[in-house]
Design a protein around this motif. Structure first.
Motif, PDB file in Angstrom:
ATOM      1  N   GLU A  97       0.822  -1.205   0.000  1.00  0.00           N
ATOM      2  CA  GLU A  97       0.000   0.000   0.000  1.00  0.00           C
ATOM      3  C   GLU A  97       0.859   1.260   0.000  1.00  0.00           C
ATOM      4  N   LYS A  98       2.019   1.194   0.647  1.00  0.00           N
ATOM      5  CA  LYS A  98       2.898   2.361   0.715  1.00  0.00           C
ATOM      6  C   LYS A  98       3.583   2.655  -0.616  1.00  0.00           C
ATOM      7  N   VAL A  99       3.929   1.612  -1.373  1.00  0.00           N
ATOM      8  CA  VAL A  99       4.774   1.824  -2.551  1.00  0.00           C
ATOM      9  C   VAL A  99       4.022   1.765  -3.869  1.00  0.00           C
ATOM     10  N   GLN A 100       2.784   1.290  -3.888  1.00  0.00           N
ATOM     11  CA  GLN A 100       2.130   1.025  -5.167  1.00  0.00           C
ATOM     12  C   GLN A 100       1.869   2.287  -5.986  1.00  0.00           C
ATOM     13  N   ASN A 101       1.796   3.456  -5.343  1.00  0.00           N
ATOM     14  CA  ASN A 101       1.617   4.695  -6.103  1.00  0.00           C
ATOM     15  C   ASN A 101       2.748   5.682  -5.854  1.00  0.00           C
ATOM     16  N   HIS A 102       3.902   5.151  -5.460  1.00  0.00           N
ATOM     17  CA  HIS A 102       5.077   5.997  -5.218  1.00  0.00           C
ATOM     18  C   HIS A 102       6.027   5.853  -6.405  1.00  0.00           C
ATOM     19  N   PRO A 103       6.187   6.896  -7.218  1.00  0.00           N
ATOM     20  CA  PRO A 103       6.968   6.751  -8.456  1.00  0.00           C
ATOM     21  C   PRO A 103       8.441   6.444  -8.249  1.00  0.00           C
ATOM     22  N   CYS A 104       8.994   6.755  -7.076  1.00  0.00           N
ATOM     23  CA  CYS A 104      10.412   6.475  -6.840  1.00  0.00           C
ATOM     24  C   CYS A 104      10.635   5.088  -6.247  1.00  0.00           C
ATOM     25  N   TYR A 105       9.635   4.530  -5.606  1.00  0.00           N
ATOM     26  CA  TYR A 105       9.774   3.224  -4.974  1.00  0.00           C
ATOM     27  C   TYR A 105       9.214   2.099  -5.838  1.00  0.00           C
ATOM     28  N   SER A 106       8.477   2.430  -6.882  1.00  0.00           N
ATOM     29  CA  SER A 106       7.882   1.418  -7.753  1.00  0.00           C
ATOM     30  C   SER A 106       8.143   1.775  -9.209  1.00  0.00           C
ATOM     31  N   ALA A 135      -3.021  18.982   3.439  1.00  0.00           N
ATOM     32  CA  ALA A 135      -3.077  18.126   2.247  1.00  0.00           C
ATOM     33  C   ALA A 135      -2.815  16.680   2.664  1.00  0.00           C
ATOM     34  N   PRO A 136      -3.729  16.102   3.437  1.00  0.00           N
ATOM     35  CA  PRO A 136      -3.472  14.775   4.021  1.00  0.00           C
ATOM     36  C   PRO A 136      -3.424  13.638   3.013  1.00  0.00           C
ATOM     37  N   ASP A 137      -3.824  13.891   1.762  1.00  0.00           N
ATOM     38  CA  ASP A 137      -3.809  12.818   0.763  1.00  0.00           C
ATOM     39  C   ASP A 137      -2.475  12.702   0.040  1.00  0.00           C
ATOM     40  N   ILE A 138      -1.498  13.520   0.401  1.00  0.00           N
ATOM     41  CA  ILE A 138      -0.189  13.503  -0.261  1.00  0.00           C
ATOM     42  C   ILE A 138       0.821  12.779   0.622  1.00  0.00           C
ATOM     43  N   LYS A 139       1.551  11.833   0.031  1.00  0.00           N
ATOM     44  CA  LYS A 139       2.628  11.165   0.757  1.00  0.00           C
ATOM     45  C   LYS A 139       3.771  12.150   0.977  1.00  0.00           C
ATOM     46  N   LEU A 140       4.405  12.067   2.133  1.00  0.00           N
ATOM     47  CA  LEU A 140       5.520  12.948   2.456  1.00  0.00           C
ATOM     48  C   LEU A 140       6.810  12.136   2.542  1.00  0.00           C
ATOM     49  N   CYS A 141       7.854  12.653   1.905  1.00  0.00           N
ATOM     50  CA  CYS A 141       9.145  11.959   1.862  1.00  0.00           C
ATOM     51  C   CYS A 141      10.266  12.936   2.168  1.00  0.00           C
ATOM     52  N   VAL A 142      11.395  12.389   2.557  1.00  0.00           N
ATOM     53  CA  VAL A 142      12.577  13.213   2.778  1.00  0.00           C
ATOM     54  C   VAL A 142      13.798  12.447   2.297  1.00  0.00           C
ATOM     55  N   SER A 143      14.764  13.197   1.766  1.00  0.00           N
ATOM     56  CA  SER A 143      16.027  12.615   1.319  1.00  0.00           C
ATOM     57  C   SER A 143      17.157  13.305   2.063  1.00  0.00           C
ATOM     58  N   ILE A 195       5.661  10.389   8.058  1.00  0.00           N
ATOM     59  CA  ILE A 195       6.589  10.212   6.941  1.00  0.00           C
ATOM     60  C   ILE A 195       7.037   8.758   6.949  1.00  0.00           C
ATOM     61  N   ASP A 196       6.614   8.009   5.945  1.00  0.00           N
ATOM     62  CA  ASP A 196       6.941   6.583   5.946  1.00  0.00           C
ATOM     63  C   ASP A 196       7.858   6.180   4.801  1.00  0.00           C
ATOM     64  N   HIS A 197       8.485   7.174   4.143  1.00  0.00           N
ATOM     65  CA  HIS A 197       9.492   6.903   3.117  1.00  0.00           C
ATOM     66  C   HIS A 197      10.666   7.852   3.352  1.00  0.00           C
ATOM     67  N   VAL A 198      11.850   7.312   3.547  1.00  0.00           N
ATOM     68  CA  VAL A 198      13.050   8.130   3.733  1.00  0.00           C
ATOM     69  C   VAL A 198      14.152   7.586   2.830  1.00  0.00           C
ATOM     70  N   ALA A 228      13.319   0.340  12.727  1.00  0.00           N
ATOM     71  CA  ALA A 228      12.639   0.011  13.982  1.00  0.00           C
ATOM     72  C   ALA A 228      11.294   0.722  14.094  1.00  0.00           C
ATOM     73  N   LYS A 229      11.167   1.871  13.431  1.00  0.00           N
ATOM     74  CA  LYS A 229       9.913   2.630  13.436  1.00  0.00           C
ATOM     75  C   LYS A 229       8.950   2.174  12.337  1.00  0.00           C
ATOM     76  N   GLY A 230       9.377   1.229  11.514  1.00  0.00           N
ATOM     77  CA  GLY A 230       8.525   0.767  10.429  1.00  0.00           C
ATOM     78  C   GLY A 230       8.511   1.684   9.225  1.00  0.00           C
ATOM     79  N   ILE A 231       9.537   2.521   9.083  1.00  0.00           N
ATOM     80  CA  ILE A 231       9.634   3.461   7.964  1.00  0.00           C
ATOM     81  C   ILE A 231      10.439   2.815   6.836  1.00  0.00           C
ATOM     82  N   LEU A 232       9.902   2.869   5.614  1.00  0.00           N
ATOM     83  CA  LEU A 232      10.613   2.309   4.466  1.00  0.00           C
ATOM     84  C   LEU A 232      11.821   3.168   4.127  1.00  0.00           C
TER      85      LEU A 232
END
Length: 418
Positions: free
Chosen positions: A37-46, A138-146, A164-167, A215-219
């Motif tokens: 569910e986290k990656v199926q619409n993430h253009p950098c992870y899929s 904008a709660p429908d937008i995934k938030l990421c950090v690099s 934030i579940d993608h780092v 450990a926090k369950g963050i991808l």
């Protein structure tokens, strides 16, 4: 014979196992529901998703706490396409307004990332104020950090507070001796620390931060820059280490070192890898590690699908005149995202059926063939070669078809697209 599209087909050089060539359709099927569910619409992870869904970066983080020999940050640059450059640095308020404008006008945009032009975690107030506002408005937008990872351990708790579940962490080495050839200094505890000592601190912080995120369950996606003669023989070890600590995806990128960019490597004549060298290293790193092969090494203010940049449509002066009803935009985005997901699911099932049929056919022994295709998205060949600014490279073999890489090209046709 009709060849199935199998991103996980064996490589012709060194082998690429069933789980090594990116987040492929077969991998998506085998992932736990929570991760899929986290990656199926993430253009950098899929790799599949990047044909359909867009991303954007907001440049709210101008300062950096390390120096890389391949980096030269620029804050008002519109003619270079590489990490670390932006046309304008934004305040958190401007970033939120721009994000909502883009999301309303590019409804397939699913991900907002902060990736510079410095390091987001070296600018914690600006970064986390932006995330806080967007998670509320904008709660429908995934938030990421690099991040380069130096300040990561101190930021993990705050990252988790903002959902934030993608780092992404840029890890170029796990050996301080090699690190000293890449990083001339780091800024640590109000001191500039150089050489091996600085590289050792950076590596320790990166590994500690990676473990804390898992450990926090963050991808976690790990980026590595391939630098011939410096870390190219070392990155397979990096891949093993980060996988053992729980990283989900490894993105080995080519060094960008043009003299006109003003980087140390560029000025000193350090070459980047050839496409064949990059592919060989990616295959060597793969093993059973997910490999990202569709990275475009985006600007820190990129907007649109991977491979395109629509940032000029959303400059500060232009968004000032935009009237945004974000509640209505969210409803529209939801419908469009559901339609895209349904199409992707249908194609995934179709590919799985073709792959199953392919297994029943006699095995051929023909050699692999590389093919270049041009596309404007949606996973179909739908662009005139003369209008293409990049080509996607696929390898067709008796085992199927797998995505290899992308190659940039100069657009040579100025006519209509029809």
């Amino acid at each position: 014979m009709q060849l199935p599209v199998l991103n996980d087909a064996p490589a012709s050089k060194g082998g690429c196992s069933a789980s090594s060539c990116g987040t492929t359709d077969n991998q998506m099927d085998s992932l736990p529901d929570s991760i899929r569910e986290k990656v199926q619409n993430h253009p950098c992870y899929s790799e599949d998703a990047h044909h359909y869904f867009a991303r954007m970066h907001v440049a709210v983080a101008p300062a950096c706490n390390i120096q890389c020999h391949y980096c030269n940050r620029k804050y008002d640059c519109s003619n270079e396409s590489r990490p670390g450059v932006v046309s304008e640095v934004l305040t958190p308020d401007q970033a939120v307004k721009k994000t909502m404008a883009v999301a309303a006008n590019i409804p397939q945009m699913t991900v907002l990332g902060i990736a510079g032009p410095g390091d987001p975690l070296a600018n914690p107030e600006r970064t986390f104020e932006t995330f806080r506002r967007l998670s509320e408005e904008a709660p429908d937008i995934k938030l990421c950090v690099s991040t380069n990872g130096l300040a990561l351990p101190d930021s993990v708790e705050e990252l988790s507070k903002h959902n934030i579940d993608h780092v992404t962490i840029t890890i170029n080495c796990v050996d301080p001796e090699i690190g000293a050839k890449i990083y001339p200094w780091i800024f640590w505890n109000n001191k500039r620390i150089k050489g091996v000592k600085g590289a050792k601190i950076l590596i320790e912080q990166q590994q500690k931060g990676l473990e804390m995120l898992i450990a926090k369950g963050i991808l976690v996606k790990v980026n590595s820059v391939m630098i011939p003669g410096v870390n190219d023989q070392h990155l397979a070890e990096v891949s093993k280490v980060v996988k053992s600590k729980g990283a989900f995806l490894h993105n080995v990128m080519p060094l960008i070192a043009e003299a006109e960019h003003g980087t140390f490597y560029g000025v000193m004549g350090q070459r980047g890898p050839t496409p064949d060298e990059l592919q060989d290293l990616q295959d060597a790193c793969s093993g059973d590690m997910n490999m990202m092969r569709h990275c475009r090494q985006c600007r820190a203010d990129a907007v649109g699908l991977l491979g395109e940049d629509r940032g000029d449509e959303f400059t500060l002066d232009k968004i000032e005149d935009m009237e945004i009803d974000y509640q209505a935009a969210m409803e529209k985005r939801k419908v469009i995202h559901q339609a895209i997901q349904a199409e992707m699911d249908s194609k995934r099932l179709e590919k799985a059926e073709k792959a199953q049929q392919h297994k029943q056919e006699p095995k051929l022994t023909t050699r692999p063939v590389l093919m270049a295709v041009a596309t404007s998205g949606q996973g179909v060949i739908n662009m005139h070669f003369g209008h293409a600014k990049e080509f996607l490279i696929y390898e067709a073999s008796p085992d199927g078809v797998r995505f290899i890489s992308h190659r940039k090209a100069d657009q040579y046709c100025g006519g209509d697209t029809t």
